[in-house]
Design a protein around this motif. Structure first.
Motif: not given
Length: 264
Positions: A174-176, A189-193, A224-229, A236-245
């Motif tokens: 879902l995040f992807c 913006r700068e990777g922030w959604c 260290g895979l995501i930041l929620l602010r 943070l690890d887009l390719e890793g998360i896409r592979a995981m999902a």
């Protein structure tokens, strides 16, 4: 959700050139087809009158026969339904640039509700104006049709997620997806959604408990895979998360009509 009459803000005009240049409906549809200046002007016209809507407001109630299509210009809304036991299932997100429902003439009564999840800017497009827009602008008609196909493909992807994916895969998939959809309308913006959702919203989307969602998010943070602010998300690890999902953006049909290249 509360009824639509609870809208508190006055009408907002989106006719300023700086605002219309960032009109998410135009940006979204231009991912599908090339739009002429006349097409863009027509889309700006249907977006020109908008209202601020508070969170948790029903825009269309289940069982209603809508007379207007709902255009989301800012914020997150959703399609949802309630079960008899009171539980809610969110069945689709409506993000900036999404027009709900294009097929007003054939729709009849709603078998689900549409409501806001966050504060939104919403424009309503009357049935007659929508029919005229589609009839007079074939580029827009084609783009809306392609957009509808992408919505249907997204619904299929959500069904697969609920039936086949682990809880972790559901969240990361879902995040992807949200990242691709928000980037398509220029809101990354700068990777922030933007992610103006609560854990309850995510739970009601993913078929999980609030507690389970909380644990999953904490685990993704610790690794260290995501930041929620605030109300934003960064992968943070887009390719890793896409592979995981096991995520591929192809079902979103998020290609530029100029380059033909998929986002992300």
């Amino acid at each position: 959700m509360r009824a639509l009459h609870s809208i508190t803000a006055s009408a907002i005009r989106l006719t300023d050139p700086e605002l219309t240049s960032r009109n998410p409906l135009i940006r979204k549809l231009e991912r599908f087809v090339h739009l002429t200046e006349e097409d863009r002007a027509a889309l700006e016209s249907v977006s020109a009158q908008a209202r601020a809507v508070d969170p948790h407001i029903d825009l269309i109630r289940e069982g209603a026969v809508p007379e207007d299509a709902v255009l989301v210009l800012e914020g997150f809304a959703c399609r949802y339904t309630h079960c008899q036991n009171g539980s809610r299932q969110i069945i689709a997100y409506l993000l900036p640039g999404d027009l709900c429902d294009v097929d007003l003439a054939d729709l009849g009564s709603m078998d689900h509700a549409v409501g806001t999840l966050s504060r939104c800017i919403i424009a309503r497009v009357p049935r007659e104006a929508l029919v005229s827009l589609i009839a007079q602008h074939p580029n827009i008609a084609r783009a809306l049709r392609l957009s509808k196909l992408a919505e249907e493909a997204t619904a299929r992807a959500w069904i697969v997620g609920l039936g086949c994916r682990s809880a972790q895969e559901r969240v990361t998939h879902l995040f992807c997806e949200l990242l691709v959809r928000m980037e398509a309308v220029g809101l990354v913006r700068e990777g922030w959604c933007p992610l103006p959702l609560t854990q309850v919203d995510l739970a009601d989307t993913l078929g999980l408990s609030n507690v389970h969602v909380n644990r999953l998010l904490q685990d993704l943070r610790r690794r260290g895979l995501i930041l929620l602010r605030g109300r934003s998300l960064k992968l943070l690890d887009l390719e890793g998360i896409r592979a995981m999902a096991e995520f591929s953006p192809r079902y979103l049909h998020a290609a530029s009509c100029d380059s033909g290249e998929l986002l992300l």
